[in-house]
Scaffold this motif. Structure first.
Motif, PDB file in Angstrom:
ATOM      1  N   LEU A 164       0.896  -1.189   0.015  1.00 56.70           N
ATOM      2  CA  LEU A 164       0.222  -0.098  -0.115  1.00 56.70           C
ATOM      3  C   LEU A 164       0.881   1.090  -0.081  1.00 56.70           C
ATOM      4  N   SER A 165       2.112   1.221   0.568  1.00 58.60           N
ATOM      5  CA  SER A 165       2.579   2.484   0.612  1.00 58.60           C
ATOM      6  C   SER A 165       3.670   2.589  -0.678  1.00 58.60           C
ATOM      7  N   TYR A 166       4.112   1.477  -1.394  1.00 59.30           N
ATOM      8  CA  TYR A 166       5.149   1.919  -2.406  1.00 59.30           C
ATOM      9  C   TYR A 166       4.555   1.126  -3.678  1.00 59.30           C
ATOM     10  N   PHE A 167       3.823   0.148  -3.742  1.00 63.59           N
ATOM     11  CA  PHE A 167       3.319  -0.629  -4.809  1.00 63.59           C
ATOM     12  C   PHE A 167       1.787  -0.441  -5.065  1.00 63.59           C
ATOM     13  N   PRO A 168       1.375   0.648  -5.533  1.00 65.61           N
ATOM     14  CA  PRO A 168      -0.097   0.645  -5.620  1.00 65.61           C
ATOM     15  C   PRO A 168      -0.592  -0.174  -6.793  1.00 65.61           C
ATOM     16  N   ALA A 169       0.079  -0.566  -7.686  1.00 63.65           N
ATOM     17  CA  ALA A 169      -0.230  -1.555  -8.816  1.00 63.65           C
ATOM     18  C   ALA A 169      -0.032  -3.084  -8.576  1.00 63.65           C
ATOM     19  N   ALA A 170       0.450  -3.057  -7.257  1.00 70.24           N
ATOM     20  CA  ALA A 170       0.585  -4.548  -6.915  1.00 70.24           C
ATOM     21  C   ALA A 170      -0.600  -5.100  -6.649  1.00 70.24           C
ATOM     22  N   ASP A 171      -1.002  -6.645  -6.595  1.00 72.19           N
ATOM     23  CA  ASP A 171      -2.384  -7.213  -6.276  1.00 72.19           C
ATOM     24  C   ASP A 171      -2.399  -7.405  -4.708  1.00 72.19           C
ATOM     25  N   THR A 172      -3.020  -7.111  -4.003  1.00 75.38           N
ATOM     26  CA  THR A 172      -3.093  -7.058  -2.645  1.00 75.38           C
ATOM     27  C   THR A 172      -4.200  -8.033  -2.122  1.00 75.38           C
ATOM     28  N   THR A 173      -4.795  -8.762  -2.938  1.00 77.03           N
ATOM     29  CA  THR A 173      -5.778  -9.488  -2.763  1.00 77.03           C
ATOM     30  C   THR A 173      -5.637 -10.564  -1.600  1.00 77.03           C
ATOM     31  N   PHE A 174      -4.476 -11.338  -1.852  1.00 75.73           N
ATOM     32  CA  PHE A 174      -4.162 -12.202  -0.875  1.00 75.73           C
ATOM     33  C   PHE A 174      -3.920 -11.581   0.656  1.00 75.73           C
ATOM     34  N   PRO A 175      -3.091 -10.809   0.795  1.00 73.84           N
ATOM     35  CA  PRO A 175      -2.966 -10.315   2.181  1.00 73.84           C
ATOM     36  C   PRO A 175      -4.365  -9.972   2.726  1.00 73.84           C
ATOM     37  N   TRP A 176      -4.975  -8.915   1.963  1.00 68.81           N
ATOM     38  CA  TRP A 176      -6.405  -8.901   2.654  1.00 68.81           C
ATOM     39  C   TRP A 176      -7.365  -9.860   3.067  1.00 68.81           C
ATOM     40  N   LEU A 177      -7.168 -10.871   2.171  1.00 69.70           N
ATOM     41  CA  LEU A 177      -7.913 -12.066   2.636  1.00 69.70           C
ATOM     42  C   LEU A 177      -7.095 -13.171   3.726  1.00 69.70           C
ATOM     43  N   VAL A 178      -6.175 -13.086   3.829  1.00 64.96           N
ATOM     44  CA  VAL A 178      -5.665 -13.651   5.106  1.00 64.96           C
ATOM     45  C   VAL A 178      -6.127 -12.832   6.362  1.00 64.96           C
ATOM     46  N   LEU A 179      -5.899 -11.457   6.289  1.00 66.16           N
ATOM     47  CA  LEU A 179      -6.307 -11.034   7.499  1.00 66.16           C
ATOM     48  C   LEU A 179      -7.806 -11.097   7.955  1.00 66.16           C
ATOM     49  N   LEU A 180      -8.574 -10.847   6.677  1.00 60.81           N
ATOM     50  CA  LEU A 180     -10.146 -11.140   7.095  1.00 60.81           C
ATOM     51  C   LEU A 180     -10.388 -12.559   7.585  1.00 60.81           C
ATOM     52  N   ALA A 181      -9.626 -13.469   6.933  1.00 57.25           N
ATOM     53  CA  ALA A 181      -9.994 -15.073   7.316  1.00 57.25           C
ATOM     54  C   ALA A 181      -9.823 -15.115   8.832  1.00 57.25           C
ATOM     55  N   TRP A 182      -8.439 -14.400   9.523  1.00 58.06           N
ATOM     56  CA  TRP A 182      -8.151 -14.807  10.761  1.00 58.06           C
ATOM     57  C   TRP A 182      -9.185 -13.873  11.864  1.00 58.06           C
ATOM     58  N   THR A 183      -9.498 -12.776  11.215  1.00 56.56           N
ATOM     59  CA  THR A 183     -10.620 -11.987  11.868  1.00 56.56           C
ATOM     60  C   THR A 183     -11.934 -12.777  12.036  1.00 56.56           C
ATOM     61  N   ALA A 184     -12.302 -13.196  10.955  1.00 60.88           N
ATOM     62  CA  ALA A 184     -13.565 -13.813  10.927  1.00 60.88           C
ATOM     63  C   ALA A 184     -13.599 -15.051  11.622  1.00 60.88           C
ATOM     64  N   GLY A 185     -12.577 -15.849  11.679  1.00 61.23           N
ATOM     65  CA  GLY A 185     -12.448 -17.095  12.596  1.00 61.23           C
ATOM     66  C   GLY A 185     -12.396 -16.728  13.921  1.00 61.23           C
ATOM     67  N   GLY A 186     -11.814 -15.792  14.286  1.00 58.72           N
ATOM     68  CA  GLY A 186     -11.803 -15.368  15.759  1.00 58.72           C
ATOM     69  C   GLY A 186     -13.137 -15.095  16.205  1.00 58.72           C
ATOM     70  N   ILE A 187     -13.890 -14.272  15.295  1.00 61.19           N
ATOM     71  CA  ILE A 187     -15.101 -13.766  15.734  1.00 61.19           C
ATOM     72  C   ILE A 187     -16.094 -15.127  15.762  1.00 61.19           C
ATOM     73  N   LEU A 188     -15.874 -16.141  14.722  1.00 61.91           N
ATOM     74  CA  LEU A 188     -16.785 -17.236  14.875  1.00 61.91           C
ATOM     75  C   LEU A 188     -16.487 -18.198  16.098  1.00 61.91           C
ATOM     76  N   LEU A 189     -15.341 -18.368  16.589  1.00 60.86           N
ATOM     77  CA  LEU A 189     -15.096 -18.880  17.835  1.00 60.86           C
ATOM     78  C   LEU A 189     -15.295 -18.498  18.967  1.00 60.86           C
ATOM     79  N   SER A 190     -15.631 -17.070  18.748  1.00 57.88           N
ATOM     80  CA  SER A 190     -16.560 -16.204  20.075  1.00 57.88           C
ATOM     81  C   SER A 190     -17.833 -16.490  20.159  1.00 57.88           C
ATOM     82  N   ILE A 191     -18.534 -16.633  18.771  1.00 56.80           N
ATOM     83  CA  ILE A 191     -19.840 -16.848  18.736  1.00 56.80           C
ATOM     84  C   ILE A 191     -20.274 -18.434  19.259  1.00 56.80           C
ATOM     85  N   VAL A 192     -19.297 -19.407  18.855  1.00 60.00           N
ATOM     86  CA  VAL A 192     -19.597 -20.760  19.158  1.00 60.00           C
ATOM     87  C   VAL A 192     -19.323 -20.835  20.844  1.00 60.00           C
ATOM     88  N   GLY A 193     -18.240 -19.913  21.364  1.00 60.34           N
ATOM     89  CA  GLY A 193     -18.174 -20.153  22.746  1.00 60.34           C
ATOM     90  C   GLY A 193     -19.037 -19.575  23.455  1.00 60.34           C
TER      91      GLY A 193
END
Length: 361
Positions: A305-334
């Motif tokens: 985001l700082s230096y390579f605006p033309a780069a594809d950032t889909t993967f890191p966004w998805l990784v962070l979203l997945a860990w966040t969603a996984g943590g929220i899901l565990l909280s709901i289950v708990g």
């Protein structure tokens, strides 16, 4: 009459003393290994570098580079200099070698200073080889004098910002970001009762933390570049991706879930995150594995985001979203069921209530 020591004054058995000391030594050894192993074993392997020019010159350059640094570089053949620059700006390559009438080496210090220095050495070798070849050709043709010396310039296509010329600010920001996510997750787990209340707390903490940390790192220190709001969103999601799994496992397993932070995020994921050195410097496949965890994804995303605006950032966004969603899901289950000794919310809500003193008869 013989007296027996009170339980509070009884000495710890020697076996337990020795066992605890040895266990602590083992913990320290694991910490040293986790933080030292990546840097001690780091060496460039299969770094993607673009190359353009006549086929014969490309083949000769690839052979010469591979002879000097076996396995360090994987060449990506492109059509011309413009294509090489595009490969660098989209982060498909760390740099490029352009051959032909005007040879040139392209680097990207924003990607990695270490790789830029490596390519600078390649430029020196290329310059020596080109001039030696020209001198040999002139001698064979019987020229009266040696040909003029040909320089091979090194161009930094994506340089670091003047406010962070060595990239230390961006690299140094990653560890506090990791600690911030861990501290937030642990503190919320210990101080707030109720799984869903913890989810709310993580959300507020991450959003406000993202706005504040971006203001410091970008507006004050100049370590981050690019769009403020995108960087703030990335930092907020990074904090949530680290804190939410901690609160989620606490909701599911009880306080034992706090170990997710120190063990998974700090000791395992952080050393292979690629925040300080490129992921290609790690023994395979650990560099790629590190990108599937929040520290690695956050480091890559903020650099892009700082230096390579033309780069594809889909993967890191998805990784962070997945860990966040996984943590929220565990909280709901708990929240709806108890597992592994976790306290139900209704019971935990009264855990700190004062105990009424017995009424005297």
């Amino acid at each position: 009459m013989a007296t027996h020591p009170d339980a509070t004054t009884a000495r710890t058995p020697f076996g337990r003393v020795v066992g605890l000391a040895l266990a602590l030594v083992g913990v320290v050894a694991v910490i040293v290994l986790a933080f030292s192993w990546p840097s001690v074993t780091a060496e460039p392997k299969h770094l993607p570098v673009a190359i353009a020019g006549p086929a014969e010159a490309v083949a000769a350059a690839e052979a010469a580079v591979d002879q000097r640094a076996p396995g360090a570089i994987d060449f990506l053949e492109v059509d011309d200099r413009a294509a090489a620059v595009d490969a660098i700006e989209t982060r498909d390559a760390y740099g490029a070698i352009v051959l032909g009438q005007e040879p040139e080496v392209l680097t990207s210090s924003a990607s990695s200073l270490a790789v830029a220095q490596l390519l600078g050495g390649v430029a020196t070798s290329l310059e020596e080889g080109v001039n030696a070849q020209a001198a040999a050709a002139a001698q064979a043709a019987g020229a009266p004098s040696a040909p003029p010396h040909l320089d091979v310039p090194v161009t930094d296509v994506v340089p670091l910002a003047e406010s962070d010329p060595r990239g230390t600010g961006l690299t140094a920001a990653m560890f506090p970001l990791l600690l911030g996510g861990m501290i937030g997750g642990i503190a919320i787990s210990l101080s707030i009762i109720g799984a869903l209340r913890r989810v709310l707390a993580v959300t507020v903490y991450s959003v406000v933390g993202g706005l504040l940390l971006t203001a410091i790192l970008q507006g004050w220190f100049g370590s981050l570049q690019g769009d403020y709001w995108l960087n703030a969103a990335a930092i907020a999601l990074s904090l949530a991706a680290i804190a939410a799994p901690i609160t989620g496992f606490v909701a599911l397993l009880g306080r034992a879930g706090i170990a997710v932070g120190p063990v998974v995020m700090l000791l395992f994921a952080n050393p292979i995150s690629g925040a300080a050195i490129p992921k290609e410097f790690f023994p395979a496949p650990w560099g790629d594995v590190g990108q599937w965890f929040p520290p690695g994804a956050a480091a890559t995303l903020l650099r892009d985001l700082s230096y390579f605006p033309a780069a594809d950032t889909t993967f890191p966004w998805l990784v962070l979203l997945a860990w966040t969603a996984g943590g929220i899901l565990l909280s709901i289950v708990g929240h709806f069921r108890t597992a592994g000794g976790a306290e139900p919310d209704a019971e935990a809500a009264h855990a700190d209530d004062p105990v009424a003193a017995p009424v005297a008869a």
